[in-house]
Design a protein around this motif. Structure first.
Motif: not given
Length: 194
Positions: A91-102
């Protein structure tokens, strides 16, 4: 055809009206040539390409997430039979978003973790207990760096989701909605294992 990509001039301001045509160079194997499409056609083509690539299916035991390949994407956790582990980038504060769905229940666990002991996860997960439809909330605090969806007490049922956002150096923010099947009691999905 005599134009090369380096010969093309970028259109800006009034030059990029929706009626303008943009050159597209076909570089696929065995073909060559240029076509012209409108800005509206280009926007539709890009939107369709982005939508088609939005879901990444994880049907293997490991996956290393990168910002270049996974930012803004949905990772569908489909692996069963053995534990699957997804490792987030630093984590660097980039604002990257990722969603995990089962997408498939894995009673050997779907695991989401940070890359090193400097990174932590902050936020919370809500877990719905299907025995009595009561809901419990668990915070990710202190040195928590791992999320375990074990298919029973810590969630991991089909449709459960976890969202993570890179908010600061070494800090991932989390929010999650999980369910616990009938016969199981909710437990904390967060731990410090890295």
């Amino acid at each position: 055809m005599g134009s090369k990509i380096s010969d093309l001039t970028a259109l800006t301001g009034a030059n990029s009206a929706t009626g303008d045509l943009f050159p597209i160079v076909d570089v696929s194997a065995g073909t060559s040539g240029t076509k012209k499409i409108t800005l509206a056609e280009a926007e539709i083509a890009l939107r369709n390409a982005a939508t088609a690539a939005r879901i990444v299916n994880l049907a293997a035991t490991t996956l290393t997430i990168t910002q270049a390949l996974h930012d803004g994407r949905v990772i569908c956790l489909n692996h069963t039979g053995a534990s699957s582990t997804v490792t987030l980038p630093d984590a660097t504060g980039s604002g990257m978003e990722v969603t995990f769905i089962v997408g498939a229940v894995n009673t050997s666990s779907h695991i989401i973790k940070v890359p090193d002991a400097s990174n932590v996860i902050k936020g919370s997960a809500n877990i719905l207990d299907l025995d009595g439809t009561s809901q419990a909330a668990y915070p990710a605090t202190g040195t928590d760096d791992t999320i375990t969806l074990n298919g029973t007490t810590t969630g991991g049922q089909i449709g459960d989701w976890v969202e993570l956002v890179d908010i600061a150096a070494d800090t991932w923010a989390v929010r999650a909605q999980l369910t616990v099947p009938v016969g199981s009691n909710p437990a904390d999905p967060f731990s410090a294992t890295v």
